[in-house]
Design an enzyme around this catalytic site. Structure first.
Site, PDB file in Angstrom:
ATOM      1  CG  HIS A 199       5.976  41.187  83.796  1.00 53.96           C
ATOM      2  ND1 HIS A 199       5.475  41.063  85.072  1.00 53.96           N
ATOM      3  CD2 HIS A 199       7.222  40.647  83.838  1.00 53.96           C
ATOM      4  CE1 HIS A 199       6.381  40.494  85.854  1.00 53.96           C
ATOM      5  NE2 HIS A 199       7.452  40.219  85.129  1.00 53.96           N
ATOM      6  N   GLY A 222       7.779  33.836  77.116  1.00 54.16           N
ATOM      7  CA  GLY A 222       6.568  34.070  77.890  1.00 54.16           C
ATOM      8  C   GLY A 222       6.810  34.953  79.102  1.00 54.16           C
ATOM      9  CE  LYS A 223      12.966  34.957  80.689  1.00 53.18           C
ATOM     10  NZ  LYS A 223      14.391  35.237  80.376  1.00 53.18           N
ATOM     11  CB  ILE A 224       6.601  40.701  78.383  1.00 57.75           C
ATOM     12  CG1 ILE A 224       7.148  40.642  76.958  1.00 57.75           C
ATOM     13  CG2 ILE A 224       7.674  41.194  79.344  1.00 57.75           C
ATOM     14  CD1 ILE A 224       7.427  42.020  76.387  1.00 57.75           C
ATOM     15  CB  ALA A 235      11.066  39.291  77.350  1.00 57.76           C
TER      16      ALA A 235
END
Lengths: 369, 369, 369, 369
Positions: free
Chosen positions: C287, C315-317, C311
């Protein structure tokens, strides 16, 4: 005669009087004095937990949880549910939970997908590593290393496990199954003796993961789903079937107990068994025993931190239930509680294992072996 | 050959590769694997704390505090300050703290007045009692019973102790003294072997209570003050004299360590010794070792919960200091940490006692006996 | 000339020098002074949030969340996900969330089942009531009243709604659907303008409930399941289909933002979209914007409280993402943040609605209207 | 006729019935429905706080605190004590607190030394600066910049203020004074209109700092003490005199209220006024009104987080007192509460100022002007 002299004598006098008063029970409120923890008599984990009986605040709550734990283990008919949230495997608690399965301290597990995934991950010989909560996360990302607070994992190893897991459904042979059945298939294939999933399979402890899609296991299944040619093929994990299966467990068990490590879906799912039973089977059946290890708090209004008193209003636990909660990181409380139970020995050794005999999604009976 | 067959073989392969990788050190970030706590090898408190080295989250922080504790005890020149907040005596920790004094685990105490008062209260033979946090407080009030969360006390006994304490100043003989000197006078008179104050007097551990007025001891002194005929009579507890005395302690000690149970004035008072030294003696002198047991949190911006990193910016702890913090109720962490130190034995037994030789408000020298 | 005189003059001198220093930028660290909140200039919610820019601690974090919120609303291509946990409807936030849907502040919702159920419950005209957190829960149980901290509900009304909900699947006409499709069917039937579900249906905002079985909606479906004659009949909510659908949303959106009220499954489910995309579509896609309102904390190691920095390692954000977190009860922060956005007006009014065009479980395209 | 049709009709039916039930009061427990916060009708801070009356969790507690605040302001005889902990000046709350003094919202302050020091610091034209909680503290130390969570200060400016403060005692002219008298001397000399200390002096609001030694003000006085040639010279801040003075305030005020920002010594000191009065004046006199803004929690057993219910058992607040607590960062709650009071206007405008007429350490009378 100075007042200081009196001061000295008074101590003796009061000390004597204090002892007398305790015996005579001077007030109904003041029966049991605090006993200051004596480290000379506190060598083992069991000693510590036992001595917390007479201290205060959260240490006394550790003892209260222990007491509830003993009660549920001693009840010859009680079926014990474990609700498992939080990153317990990166936290170093894999063996403690495996031992809970092995030593008959629990009969049914409801878990987050993550805890099951991390267990499988280690079954492949991969490891979690000591890291720091102040890691440089951009740097970690460049090295494809992922962080769970102060623990680390290799992201390529995670992806490797996800890919392997996405092969499993081809072998299952059924179209629509519960997460319990799916995890049984996985557990059967694991060789690693340290695995919770393997031990659960070996000892007949069902594991439910109602939100399986919300985990790396779910990511693997999603990958598979994305490759389906038509909507009539592929495996389906039917979460309502899970609910139906676990509801039967609740119903067939005369008495139930609940242990919550953290909150989230696992706690709510086990808690709602009371209301479920009322609706499905027209019987009131809250849990008779319950304790929770949590870092959440009732005052925010959420289910994860809510009290067992509140649960009474819902019929989630019985009116006369034994319950306790301790506010502490589970990586400290869990070894203390389980360690104390194992060191004491008496209670858990006598306990019989509960075996659940299923036919498809129907629970046929519970054996006590 | 099915994928499940591959699945099984892969586990062996990866497991071998995993072990190899660990040996070869595949990434500088992934050196030390998490070791799942093994309850079979975790019998004693020392075992538990030692094994927390390889777990995560707050359990690892317990180990980190233990490690800092060992370092400060091993340093032959280090003077150790204990900052004591929270209701440790109602909490059942009186004996643990007394043992810390007796076993040479600490050299100087800075405390809230309440902790000292509760210690004196028990010296008279009075007791704290087991209660409940859900007490009916109106009812308790009618019975003159006071509540400290889930512990209880008899209010008349409290008043009795306050009255007796208010006699002491008549015997002191000086007009202006530090809280340290005042508490020495009290400690000398206590007979009860369980008393922290008595042990502190016996073993030469000075106790400072900078906010003495903010406690039942202070209430007793206020009562006395209210009966003075003129402002030139009566005892004065000079808090600035306290500051001057403790500043000399900091200065004369080559190296210092700090242990914080909770925050409040005791933490801040010991923390500010670095800045004090800079101003008074033109020497930078933060603590070299520090650990904190706390339930507060840095994110609220207060001093009680602030990190040791923040403390570095102030020169409150040394740049290269060893420090750790664990977020947990002290009634659980303190017995674990002190218990582990005592059970290990090695470190603390070699430690010499620090004796502080005062002449009035001047510290003459520190003896190591 | 006394020092006090100097004292006075010094103030003027320093004050002047202070102003000069600020202008000259005496240190790169000390550029922007704290501006003490001025209540005269703080009339509206927008004023307050705006002025929190120059205060500290969690109030400044409120502003930081606001700033991230504005950024995601201003990005013409960004699709915004709302993760919804906690008892927001008993908490009195139903209309605020409904307004978020209506005013185009969010495009996709991932929720706990409970929030959706409570919304439907009120759609029937039933109400949540003001209660007390210190309720007598045994008494409440006798009156069939259930408690959510300090809010109350009538248990018979809950059961009434569950029973009605269990009728819905008969009308659906399909065998295997996602929770999104199922909730669309429900949303279509609701008349109550205050309903989140209805507004979501009206404005094309998909709602995903990955753990639908873990709620009263799931209880209704379980009741239905228990009455099935054969395993080949009845409705199946396919959670993996949900995952596949939402993964396509993530993929097709050039840019995404995430708002988390609480943690739990909704947060993790939205967070894992990055890793999901990598596996399914071979594209990195964390994100770009994210903020969280939470009462959990990173230090316990769980996902609900974990930081956006952590995060990044997953690689979640995105590495360069704008993110913020504020530690506070959502019933306070949410009205402040949404209220400030609506009062400011500029940003949200320009925003186009995102319409998602589905064909079965495949997302065809996203329209910006 | 399908069940879905019924579903629709049922909504209308229930909705009507719901409204009827509310009118008829179907259960004594279910009288007042939650009213979902409507942002259209929530423009100002007062609107928000007012509307929190019908929401839940901590937002409702904000309203409850507001209600208690209004009650104490409306009571024509009530004297209001403010307990001030936490880093409120680095937090950006200086003007809000100054306004509380100016607008007659409080009559007496008990503070940590730090809050008073930070106020004086800004009076010299120095500033606190916006920083980050993730600062590189070693680097900050090299630049002589100190950190308070996410706020920064110049350490040389702090030392400059300490040095100037250490000149003040020479001017005082007395030997033994209370902190209240000392801070009056300081307040008199401050020119800065933004200063709390100045406003307190101007409007006759006494400030007590019982632990003055535990602050930078105390460091200055310690510096002075270290330079004394004999123990008979120099200024003495007599903390017991403080206790005596504030006890008289409590006694002479027919009715008292307490506002706690954080806990620590300020809270305990104001809370113990009840027990003090009982001992000194043989009158029971807890506070009649009390509210607390805190991030601490009762469950740890400490005084900072303890409930007002517990306080009842001690007689610290009256049995029939109005009290409330909200768990939230004070930098958010304080502007909301004070802002709402000022915006509503009615209550505080009518309030008369309380003037305390002292002769030395004796309170002569309280004037209502």
């Amino acid at each position: 005669m100075t007042s200081l002299f009196l001061f000295g004598n008074f101590q003796k006098f009061v000390s004597l009087r204090g002892r007398l008063m305790i015996r005579k029970g001077k007030s109904k409120f003041l029966r049991q004095p605090i006993r200051h923890l004596d480290l000379k008599e506190t060598q083992s984990l069991f000693d510590l937990v036992k001595n917390f009986r007479y201290t205060s605040f959260q240490s006394r709550n550790i003892f209260k949880c222990f007491e509830v734990f003993r009660k549920m283990l001693s009840d010859p008919t009680c079926v014990i549910f474990l609700g498992l949230s939080g990153a317990m495997i990166p936290g170093g608690m894999r063996r403690v939970i495996r031992d809970m399965v092995k030593m008959k301290l629990i009969d049914v597990i409801v878990s987050t997908g993550a805890n099951v995934f991390h267990d499988i991950f280690e079954s492949f010989g991969y490891r979690h590593y000591i890291g720091s909560e102040e890691g440089n996360d951009d740097l970690l990302r460049r090295h494809r290393i992922v962080r769970v607070y102060d623990a680390l994992m290799d992201d390529r190893e995670i992806n490797q496990v996800i890919r392997l897991l996405s092969k499993v459904p081809e072998e299952v042979g059924k179209r629509v199954i519960s997460s319990r059945q799916y995890l049984e298939v996985l557990g059967k294939r694991i060789k690693d003796e340290g695995s919770i999933l393997k031990a659960a399979f070996q000892f007949g402890v069902p594991i439910f993961v109602p939100a399986l899609s919300d985990s790396s296991i779910g990511i693997g299944l999603t990958f598979l789903h994305s490759q389906k040619r038509s909507s009539s093929e592929g495996l389906i994990i039917d979460q309502i079937r899970d609910s139906f299966e676990i509801a039967q467990l609740k119903r067939m068990a005369a008495v139930t107990g609940a242990i919550y490590i953290g909150g989230g879906v696992p706690k709510n799912y086990i808690q709602q068994l009371g209301p479920v039973s009322e609706l499905l089977f027209k019987t009131e059946s809250g849990h008779r025993y319950a304790f929770q290890i949590t870092t959440d708090d009732p005052k925010w209004g959420g289910l994860s931190g809510c009290t067992f008193e509140e649960a009474k209003s819902w019929g989630k636990i019985e009116k006369e239930s034994a319950h306790a909660a301790v506010y502490i990181d589970a990586t400290i409380a869990l070894p203390l509680l389980v360690g104390a139970i194992l060191q004491e020995g008496k209670v858990y050794r006598k306990r019989k294992r509960r075996h659940f005999i299923w036919k498809e999604d129907r629970l046929k009976f519970i054996q006590f072996i």
